[in-house]
Structures are given as C-alpha cells and as structure tokens.
Design a protein around this motif. Structure first.
Motif, mmCIF file in Angstrom:
data_model
loop_
_atom_site.group_PDB
_atom_site.id
_atom_site.type_symbol
_atom_site.label_atom_id
_atom_site.label_comp_id
_atom_site.label_asym_id
_atom_site.label_seq_id
_atom_site.Cartn_x
_atom_site.Cartn_y
_atom_site.Cartn_z
ATOM 1 N N VAL A 920 54.357 -56.130 107.814
ATOM 2 C CA VAL A 920 53.987 -57.512 107.504
ATOM 3 C C VAL A 920 52.588 -57.746 108.047
ATOM 4 O O VAL A 920 52.309 -57.393 109.186
ATOM 5 N N GLN A 921 51.703 -58.287 107.233
ATOM 6 C CA GLN A 921 50.340 -58.515 107.736
ATOM 7 C C GLN A 921 49.758 -59.801 107.161
ATOM 8 O O GLN A 921 50.125 -60.226 106.072
ATOM 9 N N LYS A 922 48.861 -60.390 107.939
ATOM 10 C CA LYS A 922 48.131 -61.555 107.430
ATOM 11 C C LYS A 922 47.118 -61.053 106.421
ATOM 12 O O LYS A 922 46.574 -59.969 106.562
ATOM 13 N N THR A 954 50.833 -64.294 104.058
ATOM 14 C CA THR A 954 51.499 -63.245 104.819
ATOM 15 C C THR A 954 52.044 -62.260 103.810
ATOM 16 O O THR A 954 52.874 -62.619 102.980
ATOM 17 N N TYR A 955 51.566 -61.012 103.873
ATOM 18 C CA TYR A 955 51.937 -60.026 102.863
ATOM 19 C C TYR A 955 52.920 -59.041 103.466
ATOM 20 O O TYR A 955 52.742 -58.580 104.593
ATOM 21 N N THR A 956 53.976 -58.734 102.718
ATOM 22 C CA THR A 956 54.936 -57.738 103.186
ATOM 23 C C THR A 956 54.880 -56.541 102.256
ATOM 24 O O THR A 956 55.126 -56.679 101.059
ATOM 25 N N GLY A 957 54.519 -55.389 102.808
ATOM 26 C CA GLY A 957 54.486 -54.185 101.979
ATOM 27 C C GLY A 957 55.416 -53.164 102.582
ATOM 28 O O GLY A 957 55.662 -53.161 103.790
ATOM 29 N N LYS A 1092 73.389 -59.221 108.784
ATOM 30 C CA LYS A 1092 72.880 -60.504 109.305
ATOM 31 C C LYS A 1092 71.883 -60.272 110.439
ATOM 32 O O LYS A 1092 70.833 -60.906 110.506
ATOM 33 N N GLU A 1093 72.232 -59.349 111.329
ATOM 34 C CA GLU A 1093 71.320 -59.057 112.445
ATOM 35 C C GLU A 1093 69.944 -58.652 111.934
ATOM 36 O O GLU A 1093 68.920 -59.116 112.405
ATOM 37 N N MET A 1094 69.968 -57.747 110.946
ATOM 38 C CA MET A 1094 68.692 -57.241 110.418
ATOM 39 C C MET A 1094 67.915 -58.350 109.721
ATOM 40 O O MET A 1094 66.697 -58.414 109.786
ATOM 41 N N VAL A 1095 68.661 -59.242 109.026
ATOM 42 C CA VAL A 1095 67.994 -60.356 108.335
ATOM 43 C C VAL A 1095 67.271 -61.219 109.364
ATOM 44 O O VAL A 1095 66.102 -61.583 109.193
ATOM 45 N N ILE A 1096 67.978 -61.520 110.459
ATOM 46 C CA ILE A 1096 67.366 -62.374 111.483
ATOM 47 C C ILE A 1096 66.150 -61.679 112.087
ATOM 48 O O ILE A 1096 65.085 -62.268 112.271
ATOM 49 N N LEU A 1097 66.296 -60.378 112.336
ATOM 50 C CA LEU A 1097 65.197 -59.617 112.934
ATOM 51 C C LEU A 1097 63.953 -59.676 112.038
ATOM 52 O O LEU A 1097 62.839 -59.961 112.487
ATOM 53 N N PHE A 1098 64.158 -59.392 110.755
ATOM 54 C CA PHE A 1098 63.022 -59.332 109.831
ATOM 55 C C PHE A 1098 62.396 -60.720 109.670
ATOM 56 O O PHE A 1098 61.174 -60.886 109.700
ATOM 57 N N ALA A 1099 63.251 -61.737 109.557
ATOM 58 C CA ALA A 1099 62.716 -63.092 109.370
ATOM 59 C C ALA A 1099 61.881 -63.505 110.584
ATOM 60 O O ALA A 1099 60.832 -64.138 110.452
ATOM 61 N N THR A 1100 62.351 -63.101 111.771
ATOM 62 C CA THR A 1100 61.602 -63.470 112.980
ATOM 63 C C THR A 1100 60.245 -62.758 113.005
ATOM 64 O O THR A 1100 59.239 -63.319 113.434
ATOM 65 N N THR A 1101 60.234 -61.505 112.536
ATOM 66 C CA THR A 1101 58.955 -60.773 112.502
ATOM 67 C C THR A 1101 57.949 -61.479 111.597
ATOM 68 O O THR A 1101 56.780 -61.636 111.945
ATOM 69 N N ILE A 1102 58.429 -61.905 110.413
ATOM 70 C CA ILE A 1102 57.516 -62.579 109.483
ATOM 71 C C ILE A 1102 56.943 -63.819 110.151
ATOM 72 O O ILE A 1102 55.742 -64.088 110.095
ATOM 73 N N TYR A 1103 57.824 -64.549 110.808
ATOM 74 C CA TYR A 1103 57.401 -65.785 111.475
ATOM 75 C C TYR A 1103 56.380 -65.474 112.569
ATOM 76 O O TYR A 1103 55.340 -66.109 112.680
ATOM 77 N N ARG A 1104 56.673 -64.409 113.349
ATOM 78 C CA ARG A 1104 55.801 -64.075 114.480
ATOM 79 C C ARG A 1104 54.411 -63.649 113.996
ATOM 80 O O ARG A 1104 53.388 -64.092 114.503
ATOM 81 N N ILE A 1105 54.372 -62.780 112.987
ATOM 82 C CA ILE A 1105 53.072 -62.262 112.557
ATOM 83 C C ILE A 1105 52.329 -63.282 111.693
ATOM 84 O O ILE A 1105 51.131 -63.477 111.837
#
Length: 1550
Positions: A920-922, A954-957, A1092-1105
């Motif tokens: 995930v990158q800006k 925010t781009y996810t590749g 669900k755990e992975m969904v939360i993890l990934f969503a938090t990463t997007i938010y953080r970055i």
C-alpha cells in the motif's frame, strides 16, 4: 599585504597613530582534518553551539581562514592553545591557528578586495592590463629580490585558500590575456619552477588551488613550449626537479624503491610528470640546431630517471615459506603508467629526424650497457642441444633477483623500431660499433621478464603473494602494455633478427629452464613437476609464436597505425559483440586520450542498435573473420579460450571444419626479416618433433593438448612463410626450407619418423578429436608447399596453387557430406524417440482417465484467469452488471498453492484465510494539481470525500503471490528475528510491517485476504414483479424513510422532522422504517475468524499508510480509507490502461487481475467487521451529495468532490441500511441489483452535471454531424441547467460540442465503474471490452452498466424525480462560488500525467544547470542541481544550505520536495552526472539508468566518456511506466537487494 609575515605589526608606511589592543584568533584551512573533527575541536575549545561551529567550519573550508574569537591578546592566545590541544588528540597534525592583530587582519582583507577590484578593471581595460603586467614584472635594480609577481608566486604555498583564488584570478585576467606578457610570465614561472614544485609537494592543499596548476595553461601552447626548450631547456628543468624530489626513494644501488611511500606525496610528484607531458604534447614541425641540442640535453637527463628505474624493486622467488608482508607495488606501476605516454612521445620526437634518432639511440644504448655491467662479469654455463652449443651467464630466474621494470631496454626497443621505420638501421654501426652492440645483453633482461611471467603462470611464485600477481597483471594490461610487454616482445624480435637462430633458441630454452625437459633424459613421476614443465613449455611456445608471428607494429612489419587498431578491434569482437565503451576501454590511448577507434571501426564491424534496455553493440563483419589469430598476443588467458570457443562454434554452425590456422602475416620490415629463420632452424624443428613424439608415445605425460595446438600453429606459420616466399621468387632463390627440415627423419634409427608421419599418427589419437581438422589443414599445406617446390617455375607455381586448393576442396566436400549424413541420422533418431514418447503418454492418459477428469475442474491460480475468459459463452444479452437484467456471476472453484508451504487449499469463506502479498503506498500519479501542499500527518484529515483533482490517493498493488495467513505470519516473524541479528542497513522498515515477497522479492507492507466471490442468482419472475413497484422515486423515499427511522432510534424518542421529497398528500404511512426490507433480504455472510483477522489487519494498514498515523483498529476512518483505496486503485489502473492504449479487460496483468479481485471482495467483507451504525453515518454523508434533503453543514459541493469515490463508498456501504439490532440481514440479489442500479444512475447524473458545468469551451473538438438526437437533448438540457444556475454558465455552446465533451469526459468514469462492478459482482463483460476499439467500447460500457447510449435519456426517464434534485444541486451557493472562480475547477476528462518534457540534446540541460543559482546561498560554490521529473523544479541537492526540518529530522532538498511533489516517491535527474535517482520516503533510494544515450546506445553515468547524449524516447517511456505502474518502490527494493552495502548512501540528505 598578502605576504606580510608579522602577526602583530603593520609595515611602517601603513602604521596608524593610535594602536588598539584588539586581536583575532584565526583558524586556517588544511586538508588533513575532516569537517566533523574541526567542528568537534571548535565546540570543545570555544564552548559554542553546534550550528556556530558548523558555520565557522564551512567558512574556513571555503575561504581558507576565519576569525573564531576576538579579544585581548591573552584570551586569543589561550583559545589558540585550546584548539590546538583538542585537535591533536585525533590527528597527528594540530590545526593551524594564529593570533593576528586586528589591523593586520583588516589590511589583509582590504588587499584582497583590492585584488578583486583590479580584476574587474582589467576585464575591460587592456591598457591597464599592460601597465599592471609591466609593474609586476619589473625587477628592482640592485636588489636581490625577484619581481613582484614572482614573489607572490613563491609565497603561494603559504597563502590561504581565499587569497590564492584571488591571486590566480589576477594572473588569469592580466598575463594570460596578453600573449607577450604570457611569455614573460612563463619564463619567470620556469625560472622558479623547482622551488614552486617543491613547495607544492610539501604543501597540503589541493592541486587545483596551487599556482603550479597554471602550468597546463603555458606548457601546452606549442610556440611557448618550443621557446622554453630552446631558451630555458624546460625538459631538463622538469626532469631535474623530479630527480630532486624523489631521492628519498633511492636505494644503495641508486635505484628507486617505493616501499612505505606516502600516497599523497607521490600523487603530487605525478603533477611534475604531467608537466613533462604538456611540454611534449605537440611535436615540432621544423627543427633548429639549438632545439636539437637542448632536446638531446633534456633526453639525457630523462634517461637518468629511467636509469634509476631500470631494474628497480627486484624480487627473489620465495622458497619454503610464504612472504610475510606483501611489498608495495602500486607506486612503481603508477609511475610507469604516468610515464607511458611520455616515453612514447620522446620516441616520437626522436623519430622526427634521422640524425637525432641515431644520437638518441646511441645515448640510450650507452645507458642500457651501464646498467648491465654485472651481466658481463660472472661465471658462464654451457648448453648443448642438437649439436649446437651456447655459453651464457649462469643465471636462473627461479633463484636470482629479477625485476619487471626495464624502461631503458624498452625505450631502446622503441627507438630501434623507429630506426627500422625510417630505414636507417644500416647507419647504426656509425654510432654504435658492432663489437659494442652486444645483442645478447640487450635481449637478456626482457627475456627474464617474460620468463618471470611464465613462472608466475606455472604457480612457481605462489609464495610471493599478491603483489607479484598484480604486477604481472598490469605488465600485460592495456594501460601499461605498450611500454612494457609489447616492447619486451619487440626486443626479443630484435635479438632474433641479429643473433644466430639456434643460439637464440638455446638462450630462450636456458632462461626458461627447459633444456633438460627437451634433453630426452627426463622421466619423472612427480605430477606437480610435470604440470609445471608443461605450463612452462606452453608459455615458451606462445612467446616463440609471438616473436615470429606478431608483426603488427609499424617498423617491425609493413603495417600502418590504422591496420594495427583494426586488428585489435577484430580480435576483441571475436570474443563477443561489444559496446563502444568496452572496445575503447580495451584499446591503448595516446597522449590525447584517443584510441583511433572511430576512424576504423566501421570498416570491420557493424553497429546494432539497443532495445529498451541494454546497450548498442558492434558485431564483426564476416569478411574480417579471416584475420582471426587464435594466438593474438594481447589476449588474456580467459579471452583466448573464449575467442577460440566462439570461433569454433561459429564455424560449426556454418558447417565448416573447425581448424583455426593463423592468417597469413604481413611481411617483416628489412631490419627484422631474419626473424623468420627461427622457424627454420634445427632446434625449432627438434622442439616440435619432440612434442609430437611425446604425444604419440602412450607412456609420456610431458605434453598437453594446448601445447600441441601451439606446435601446430608454429608449423602452420612456417609453411605459410615458405608458401609466401615461393610464390614471390623462383625456388632456387628461396633459402627458407622449412618443408625439407620438417620432412627429414628425426634420427637414423630404424623406427625414425618425420613430422608428417607423426601428424598422421596424431590424427588417430581419440583424445585429439578436436584437433583433427587442424592436422588435416597442415597436411594439406605440406602438400601445397611440396608441389610449389617441385614445380620450380614461377608460373606453374601459381596454377598448382589453385590445384592444391581444388584438392583441398575435394577433401572438404567429402567431410561436408560426412557431416550432413551424421546430422540426418541424428534427426531420424530423435523423431523415432519422440513418437515412442507420445504413444506412451496417450496410453498413460487412457489408463488414468478418471484422475485427469478430476484435475481439469480444479484449475490453479495461474489458470483461473484463462478459465474465466473461456467459460461457456455467456449470451450477450446477459452481460449486464446492474439492474434486474443482471447476468450471472461467473465463479469457479479456486484452489491456490501457498508459496511458502507448497500446500494447496480451496478458497472458501469458512476456511482458514489465504493472503496475497501486497504493498500500500501514497500516490500522486493522477494528481491534477502537482505540488499541492500536503498534510504531513493525517490526524485531522477526513478522507470520506476525495478532491476532484485526486491530489493524493492510496494505491494498493500486489505481486500476485499467495500464502496461507499462518505461513505468512511465521515468515514475517522470522524476518523480524533475522534482522535483529544483522549488522548492515536494512532494506525495509520492519516497524512499518515491510518485508520482501518470499518469491519475487518485491517490497510489500501488508497482505490482502483472498475471499471468494459470493455468487447471486436473480429469479426473473420476482424481478419483473419488483420492477413494477420499485421506481427511482419510490426507492429514494424508502431509503429516506429508513434513514430517518434510524435517526429517530438514535435520538431516543424525540420527534425529528422526516425529510420529505414529494408532498403529494400520501401521508408518511406508506413509507415506514421497514419498507426497505420488503424487496428481498437474506442473512448476512459468516466469515471464518482467520479471515476476519486478516481483514482487520489489512484495513488498519491502509488507514495507517494512507493517513500517515499510528494504527488504531477502532478509528471511524478505517472504512473510509478502504473505499478510498479501492476507488483510487481502480482509477490508477484504468488510467494506465488508457495511457498504454490497451483494452479495459483483455490486457490486465495476472497480478493486477488477482489484486483487484481480492481488493473488491475484501472491501465487501470489511464492512461486516465494523460497527454498522458507523457505516450508516458514513453512508448518509455520502448520499447527502446526491440527495440534498439529507444535506448537513459539512457536505461539500458537487464540484469539489470526485464522484467515483462516492459511488464506490455508497455501493459498499449501502447494505448497512438493512441492519438492525435484532437481526443481521443484507439485501437479496434482487434488492442489491436495484440498489446498485439506482445509486449508479443517480451518481452518473450528478457526474454529467459536473462535466457540463466545467466544460472548457476553448478546446478544439473534432466536429460531428450537427443535428443528432444526442446533440438536441444536450442543448435542451444545458439550457435548463443554465437557467437553474441563474446564468452562471453561458448557453451559447452548440449541442454537438456539448455531446462530444460529455462523452469524452464521462468515459474514464464509466471504465472505472465497469472494472468496479465486474470485480464486485463477477459478471462477464461484453466482448468489445476485451478488444481495442474506441467506438465499440463506449456502447459496450453503456450496455454493461445499464445506461442508454444517449445519456441525456436518463434525465428524461427520471425527470419528475430528478428535477427537484437538479434545482437543489444547481442552487447550492458553494457550487455557484466555484463556477465564478473558473481557474480552480477540475475539468473532465482529467489530463493524463506524464513526466516533464526533456530536451532532445543533453547539453541543453547542462546549460540550464549552469544558470542555476541556489535560492539560499549567494556564493559561487559548485552545487549539485537536480531536476524533478514530475514537475520540472530544479533543486540544490546534497547541500547543507537547502536542508529542511521534517518532524524534527533534517532532510535534504530533494527528499523534502518529494514529500510534497510525489507523496514521498519521486524521480530526479542529477544533471551534472546524468543519473536518474528514484527515491521513496526519507531513507531509501536507488540509481536508475538515465534516458539519455550516446550514438552508440550507451548511457554515460557521471559524464565520464563525454560523448554527445540524446534523449531515448523508449527509455523515457519505460521510466514513465515505472512511475504510473507504481513500481518505483519495487525498483528501489530490488536494486538495494542486489547492491547491499554496509554503509550505504545517506539518501536522507539528498
């Protein structure tokens, strides 16, 4: 004043009446102490801040001195002692500090100002210049002092930097502008040359700020140089200076020995050597008697230096134990390199004039003889072989001292060759009588040197360590070989031409210590010894080949310089095709650093242009291949074997034999013509016969294949030589009888054999299969020569030559036929085997049929995309994604393999999660407003609405590689552990969750859970029924009722006003809270916990970055960021496909396809992991954009948001309206199809309004037919809008123009929507979207998205419902405000971003850079200008003046710029180095090849080669795609992985 020495007093004529007691403590610059060291010393001594110490240090480095403390004498003195003591504990030398009286300091400063001022005047007044020069050169009568300018020059080494600069500028602007005075100044300079150079050598400032650096300005002027030689004998002056500065390196025997030398000091001595080169660089055209005498004088004194080098640093072979310390060898070799061109130039100067050359030869010969006295004395040994005897000095290279440095002998060889070229060898005896010539003495030393090389190859000198190996390497390397190795070969050729050939060969055998090896007596079982002997024999044979065969030196053979260069190039290209720079690197350079490559390269090679990467190469022309000589004397061992392999391979491909005989060599010059007799003497034939006999003898192991090859080569040379001589002259006159000698029997014994018989035998030995062709060739040559001998008449000779060639051809054809037959047999054999295999395969499939049927239903990940495209053709009318006619979702069972544990698993919602590695990158790749100020931390940002200029997304590749979530977690923990144990700089930032994909090493910072698509079927009868009821108006009412119901619930019993759209007296009873559920609901999906755990993890990463904030799983902005990254990623991929002109669906890469699929399904699941109340709040805000009734004070106006982001958010959030505390429901397929349809239609209508409001009337459009249905409806709708906005937009635009603008403007939005709904719902899109056609594409998009092709029909269809909405939209004061500020609105379609336009010619950029002034510092210091390729800004890089603070850290100008211009990711071009730099974040970057190529298709990093460079559009395009595909981070990670350095470049300060 500049040379005033008193620190406390002024000169008497400047004394002031009252004297103040103010002093300064002044610190001076030096080159020993580092910046940090000076800063440290100042901080400790003066107790000052870091910034102040830095200021002082920078100023000292630039100006040369700075007052660091003012005050009374005692205080300054104390400061001085302090600074000295603090600086001594780090370095041997203390800092240079003085205490100066303030007035002295002031006067000195004033004197410098005066200098600058005079400079200015002299730049425009030539009279003043002349007066100034006269004044400076005038010597005071009667005084011993030199003239003023000389006093300044002599003081130069004591001055500090700033004063020196001004002094040199003065000299430039005065003396160097007037030729007459330049000459006088130069004479002064030469007068004091020794003193100036000695002071420079003991000074520690750089050469560039020493007055001695001016020599290049004077000595390179040809007339001046000639004048200096005649009048002041400048050559002697320079050489004597050298002899005076180098005596500390002389040993007892008066030879140089550079052990324990100081590199800095020797480096300064090279400057003196350079001056000699400058003086000699242009040869005189006319010689005067005086010039001759003075030049010879200079040459004699130069010979003195060479005498000190002849035989210096002798070494002895270590026996028993290894040498303890490697001796210094670099200095001697470096001086040799420095002298290479000077030696060549001296030889060229001598060769200008026959008399001069002969005298120089005599001098040089005398010098060599003086150095060889110990050779003449001493005991002798006698060698016997074949009835020849030779008495020579007993000396063994393997036991006695030997040196590789023989510049005198080599100069003599050079002079001899030039004598031969002038044809003056015949006069040599007048100058050097025969009895004094003593050729065996001259040959002795070069021969020892070659034997040393041979013994090093035979590993006899292993115990002497690396230094000897390095010396041998340079001895033969292109940088030194012209004056070392090549000249040694020439010296041996001179010996061979003047000595009896048998004696010469005996001498060679004796020195190679091989007499015993050929004396039959040897029989040893010691393998090492045998190996050693074999290597030595090979090396000796090779040298013999060179002596006889290497004639490509003008003066040795009849060749020109061009032919020599051509031959070098041919042999380089026989190894492999090479780029221009590699060829140039392997050719020797002359004194002007030219190789002569350009003049001849096109005669022998053709240029092949490069592709998008790599470089252009030269390939050898076929006609040049005949000149290939396998034993070319400049090949290294590896080059030799590579070239041999390549040429044999090539001949095999062309179906020719593999013999590589020597090409016929050019003729020797008369002086060297006797060399060929070496081939023809008894000992040579004896050597060859011995080698062949050993090869035939089964018991002997004293031979190798390489040795035989060389023996064949020598045979071939002899036969070629005889053939050439016989073809030129009648047989009686030809004394060269190699053929007879070779056919004689070896002895009178019964079993004696001649060479031909031996060769026939060798043909039968199986190990020598590879040499068969060569032997055949030699036997044919024997035949040819025999015929030439028999036909003594010349005319017959030529014809028989052609006959012999015919007989060659006959045997040739036989061999060809044989080869063909073999190839055919092999082909048939292959066919037969293939047939058997396929039969077996079929049989296997038949027997295991069941297994095969099963597997075809379980395609792996790689095939899944293919499967989708080849599903049973879905009929076209159901390829619709929205509304009641929605087509079926195409889903297949997905079975994926984890790249870490290699186990397969089916993707199901109840299974354990599988994940895709992702990054995930800006990104600012789509921005319409580059450089818009960015919030560095997103604490307060509200990301629900995206600005229409897409400034930051925010781009996810993903790289498309799959792992089990569990495996990934283990892998990540392992990476964390191992990184704690490593010392070097990490490539990735573990704190931020970064890691490298285990398979492809891409940089990743998160994982996307892979969630299967939930297929949804629509029952058509139900759909019909619902269609009657659920109109857009009704749907809106239902939605509003539901929302207001929620509001009532949350307001706990208060009575809020229900938003009402139509007051048709229906009462509110029909639309109540639950009516939304009546169109079909179903229960919510249950995901496994691991997913669900992975969904939360990934969503938090997007938010953080995306927001640059610390992670927080409960933050309400997490779902907003999820929707935002989905929308932005789709927009970026759509933009990229459009940019490359690819179809929407057919051209997606596998990784993009899998990434998008996972991302959309993740977004669906992400809603379920959040509180639904939160999602509802977000949804209401999103809907309030298109449904003004919901409007709250923070709803943005229509023109200031990107509606595609609203669409994605609304579609993904909409199911939250079905949620209730008690039950967990979601809309059924039919409900959701209507929800999607109406949301999409509403938002599309709003987007159409956006486009029409911002239409740019200035754009030229291709006109279409005036009066289409679309044009009419466009015009009428636009009038309505114009009325509603109360005339804020003009209405004079023709309808066709509106329609074309709208269609162009809305296509990107429709393409994004098609991608979105396809990956959300899995409905196959129409065929046209897989192909490339603009017209078909638009219609296909409309049908797929349930839109009429005339989009204005949407408004007509829903007019009643939409009209009030339109009124509300258009009358929004914020919107009218936007329209009034025309400049800032975003127009549609948005412009595609590309890297800035670069000029075709690189010199334009260099000019731009030369005008660049750093905005923050006024000095003229050289900066590093860097060009941002996103926006074209030029920045001042790697300089303290432009550093910025970011979050308390210092970052360089480029990194700071990248944060704003590219959200931390940027591409820069370093203009002065022609390098592209990719940077990311604060601490990461990498170099990337620049898009500028020279005419040979090569980049030139650092502008080292300096060829003209031009922009390569393909390379620039490739760079553009790296950016648009968001691969910059990946490139950086890859490059850092390959070039791991312990201490990398500090990117942060770029």
């Amino acid at each position: 004043m500049t040379i005033w020495e008193e620190e406390k007093e002024l000169p008497p004529e400047l004394q002031i009446r009252e004297k103040s007691e103010r002093y300064y403590c002044v610190l001076f610059n030096d080159e020993h102490h580092s910046y940090d060291h000076v800063i440290y010393s100042l901080q400790r001594a003066l107790d000052c801040e870091l910034s102040e110490a830095q200021l002082h240090t920078t100023a000292i480095d630039k100006e040369g001195r700075r007052a660091v403390k003012a005050g009374a004498y005692a205080a300054c003195q104390e400061a001085k002692e302090d600074i000295k003591s603090h600086s001594e504990n780090v370095s041997q030398h203390p800092l240079h500090v003085e205490v100066l009286h303030s007035e002295v300091m002031a006067h000195q400063k004033f004197a410098l100002r005066l200098g600058s001022w005079m400079n200015k005047i002299m730049s425009y007044s030539s009279d003043f210049r002349q007066i100034f020069c006269q004044a400076c050169l005038r010597e005071e009568p009667g005084s011993q002092n030199p003239c003023l300018i000389s006093r300044l020059m002599l003081w130069d080494a004591k001055l500090y930097k700033g004063a020196r600069k001004i002094l040199h500028e003065l000299i430039f602007s005065s003396f160097f502008m007037e030729m007459e005075y330049k000459k006088l100044f130069t004479m002064e300079f030469v007068k004091y040359y020794k003193q100036l150079q000695k002071e420079y050598i003991s000074d520690d400032h750089d050469r560039s700020i020493s007055v001695t650096a001016l020599s290049v300005q004077m000595f390179t002027v040809p007339t001046l140089a000639r004048h200096l030689i005649e009048e002041q004998n400048v050559i002697s002056v320079i050489t004597e200076t050298l002899l005076e500065v180098l005596p500390e390196y002389l040993d007892r025997n008066n030879k140089f020995n550079f052990q324990g030398y100081s590199q800095d000091k020797l480096g300064r001595v090279y400057a003196v050597i350079c001056d000699l080169k400058y003086v000699l660089i242009s040869k005189p055209t006319a010689w005067t008697e005086r010039l001759r005498v003075q030049f010879l004088e200079g040459f004699r004194s130069f010979l003195k230096i060479l005498t000190c080098m002849q035989g210096m640093e002798e070494i002895r072979r270590q026996v028993g134990q290894h040498i303890e310390v490697d001796p210094d060898w670099e200095a001697a070799i470096a001086i040799q390199m420095q002298l290479k061109n000077i030696l060549l130039m001296f030889q060229e100067w001598c060769a200008c004039d026959e008399e001069l050359l002969l005298v120089a030869y005599k001098e040089c010969h005398k010098a060599v003889m003086r150095c060889s006295t110990n050779f003449l004395s001493g005991s002798k040994t006698v060698v016997q072989l074949c009835g020849h005897t030779l008495a020579t000095k007993s000396y063994r290279v393997s036991e006695d001292l030997v040196s590789i440095h023989l510049p005198l002998s080599r100069t003599l060889a050079g002079l001899h060759v030039r004598l031969s070229r002038l044809g003056a060898v015949s006069r040599l005896h007048e100058f050097v009588p025969f009895e004094d010539f003593q050729v065996e003495v001259l040959v002795e030393y070069p021969l020892r040197c070659l034997v040393l090389v041979a013994q090093v190859v035979a590993e006899m000198w292993r115990r002497n360590g690396l230094s000897l190996i390095s010396q041998v390497f340079y001895y033969q390397d292109v940088k030194c070989r012209e004056e070392m190795y090549d000249k040694d070969i020439i010296m041996l050729q001179i010996g061979a031409s003047l000595m009896d050939p048998n004696m010469f060969l005996l001498l060679v055998l004796q020195r190679y210590e091989l007499v015993d090896a050929f004396n039959k007596s040897i029989s040893t079982k010691d393998q090492d010894l045998i190996k050693q002997y074999n290597t030595l024999i090979e090396e000796m044979l090779q040298v013999l080949i060179y002596i006889v065969g290497e004639r490509y030196v003008p003066g040795v053979g009849n060749v020109t310089k061009e032919e020599v260069t051509m031959r070098e190039i041919i042999h380089l290209l026989c190894i492999e095709p090479m780029p221009h720079s590699a060829i140039a690197k392997n050719l020797p350079e002359n004194e002007n650093n030219e190789t002569g490559l350009e003049n001849v390269i096109n005669k022998v090679a053709t240029f092949k242009k490069p592709g998008v990467s790599g470089h252009g190469v030269y390939e050898l022309k076929d006609e040049s291949l005949k000149d290939f000589n396998m034993y070319f004397y400049h090949y290294s061992k590896t080059q030799h074997s590579k070239a041999e392999h390549m040429q044999k391979k090539r001949r095999k491909q062309e179906n020719k034999d593999e013999a590589l005989p020597p090409p016929p060599p050019p003729e020797f010059c008369p002086a060297f013509s006797k060399v060929v007799n070496l081939l023809n003497c008894d000992i040579m034939v004896y050597i060859l016969r011995t080698i062949f006999e050993r090869a035939v003898d089964t018991d002997s192991n004293l031979w190798t294949e390489g040795m035989l090859q060389m023996a064949f080569h020598i045979l071939a040379l002899g036969l070629l030589e005889e053939q050439q001589q016989l073809q030129k002259a009648p047989e009686e006159e030809v004394t060269f009888d190699f053929y007879h000698k070779a056919s004689r029997l070896g002895s009178s014994a019964m079993n004696a054999q001649n060479v031909q018989m031996l060769l026939e035998k060798l043909k039968g030995i199986p190990q020598l299969e590879g040499q068969k062709d060569m032997i055949t060739w030699i036997l044919q040559m024997f035949d040819t020569v025999k015929r030439l001998r028999e036909k003594s008449c010349l005319i017959v000779a030529t014809t028989s030559g052609s006959e012999s060639i015919k007989s060659d051809e006959i045997t040739h054809d036989k061999e060809k036929a044989e080869r063909k037959r073999k190839a055919e047999a092999a082909r048939l054999h292959r066919q037969k085997i293939m047939a058997q295999m396929s039969a077996l395969q079929k049989n296997f499939i038949e027997t295991h049929k069941l297994m095969y049927d099963n597997t075809s239903e379980m395609p792996g990940k790689e095939d899944s995309i293919m499967e989708e495209e080849s599903t049973p053709a879905v009929s076209d009318n159901c390829r619709i994604a929205l509304g009641p006619k929605r087509g079926p979702s195409v889903t297949e069972k997905e079975v994926l393999t984890c790249i870490l544990c290699q186990e397969e698993q089916e993707v199901k919602i109840e299974n354990n999660a599988m994940v895709l590695s992702a990054c995930v990158q800006k990104s600012t790749a789509l921005t319409q407003h580059r450089g818009k100020p960015i919030e560095l931390s997103g604490e307060t940002l509200d990301p629900l609405f995206m600005d229409p200029d897409l400034a930051y997304g925010t781009y996810t590749g993903s790289c498309g590689h799959v792992m089990h979530a569990v495996c990934w977690q283990k892998y990540f923990e392992a990476v964390q552990l191992s990184s704690q144990q490593r010392i070097h700089v990490d490539l990735f930032d573990l704190e931020n969750g970064e890691y490298l994909c285990p398979l492809c090493k891409s940089l990743c910072n998160t994982v996307i859970p892979i969630i299967p698509l939930q297929p949804q079927k629509i029952n058509s009868e139900n759909a019909e029924a619902v269609a009657q009821l659920l109109t857009l108006a009704r749907w809106i009412q239902t939605v509003l009722a539901r929302i207001s119901g929620y509001n009532m619930k949350h307001a706990k019993g208060e009575n809020p006003a229900i938003p009402i759209l139509f007051n048709q007296g229906m009462g509110d009873s029909t639309f109540e809270f639950h009516s939304i559920l009546s169109f079909g609901v179903q229960s919510s999906i249950k995901y496994s916990n691991s997913i669900k755990e992975m969904v939360i993890l990934f969503a938090t990463t997007i938010y953080r970055i995306g927001l640059k904030v610390p992670p927080d799983e409960t933050d309400p902005r997490i779902p907003m960021m999820t929707w935002s990254t989905c929308a932005f990623t789709l927009q970026a991929i759509e933009n990229l496909l459009g940019d490359e002109g690819k179809p929407l669906f057919g051209a997606l890469q596998n990784r993009q396809h899998n990434g998008l699929k996972a991302l959309m399904q993740f977004a669906v699941a992400q809603r379920i992991t959040c509180p639904q109340v939160l999602i509802q709040k977000h949804l209401v805000r999103l809907l309030s954009v298109v449904l003004p009734n919901l409007k709250s004070e923070d709803t943005p106006c229509l023109l200031s948001i990107d509606l595609f982001h609203v669409l994605v958010g609304a579609v993904l959030a909409f199911p939250s309206l079905y949620w209730d505390d008690t039950v967990d429901l979601q809309p059924s397929s039919i409900s959701s199809s209507y929800n999607h349809l109406y949301l999409f239609h509403l938002i599309t209508m709003a987007h159409m309004l956006q486009i029409l409001l911002t239409i740019d009337t200035g754009l030229p459009l291709a006109q279409v037919q005036e009066d289409s249905e679309e044009a009419r409806s466009a015009a009428s709708f636009f009038e309505e809008v114009s009325r509603l906005t109360s005339g804020c937009i003009g209405c004079g635009i023709p309808g066709w123009c509106l329609w074309v603008s709208l269609k162009n403007g809305i296509t990107p939005y429709l393409r994004c929507a098609a991608l979105f709904f396809h990956y959300l719902l899995g409905v196959t899109p129409p065929e046209e979207l897989f192909a490339n056609s603009a017209e078909g594409e638009y219609n296909a998009l409309c049908s797929y998205l349930s839109l009429p092709t005339n989009l204005f029909l949407l408004f007509q269809e829903y007019w009643e419902t939409v009209r009030p909405l339109l009124q509300r939209w258009c009358s929004d004061p914020a919107l009218l405000n936007c329209l009034k500020q025309k400049s800032s609105v975003v127009r549609y379609p948005r412009k595609r971003n590309s890297l800035i336009e670069l000029p075709d010619d690189y010199s334009c950029l260099l000019n731009q850079a030369s005008h660049f002034r750093c905005p923050r510092s006024a000095d003229d210091e050289r900066k590093h200008p860097v060009l941002c390729l996103f926006c074209g800004a030029i920045l001042c890089s790697q300089n303290a003046c432009c550093q910025e603070m970011v979050n308390g850290e210092e970052v360089g100008a480029c990194i700071f710029h990248a944060l704003h211009c590219g959200a931390g990711v940027c591409i820069f071009l370093k203009i002065r180095e022609c390098r592209v730099v990719l940077v990311e974040g604060k601490a990461r970057g990498c170099a990337y090849p620049a898009p500028y190529l020279d005419e040979y298709g090569e980049t030139d990093p650092g502008l080292k080669r300096g060829n003209p460079l031009h922009l390569s559009h393909e390379r620039y395009r490739k760079l553009h795609l790296v950016w648009q595909q968001h691969c910059i981070i990946e490139e950086i990670a890859r490059s850092q992985e390959t070039n791991q350095m312990l201490f990398g470049f500090n990117w942060q300060l770029l």
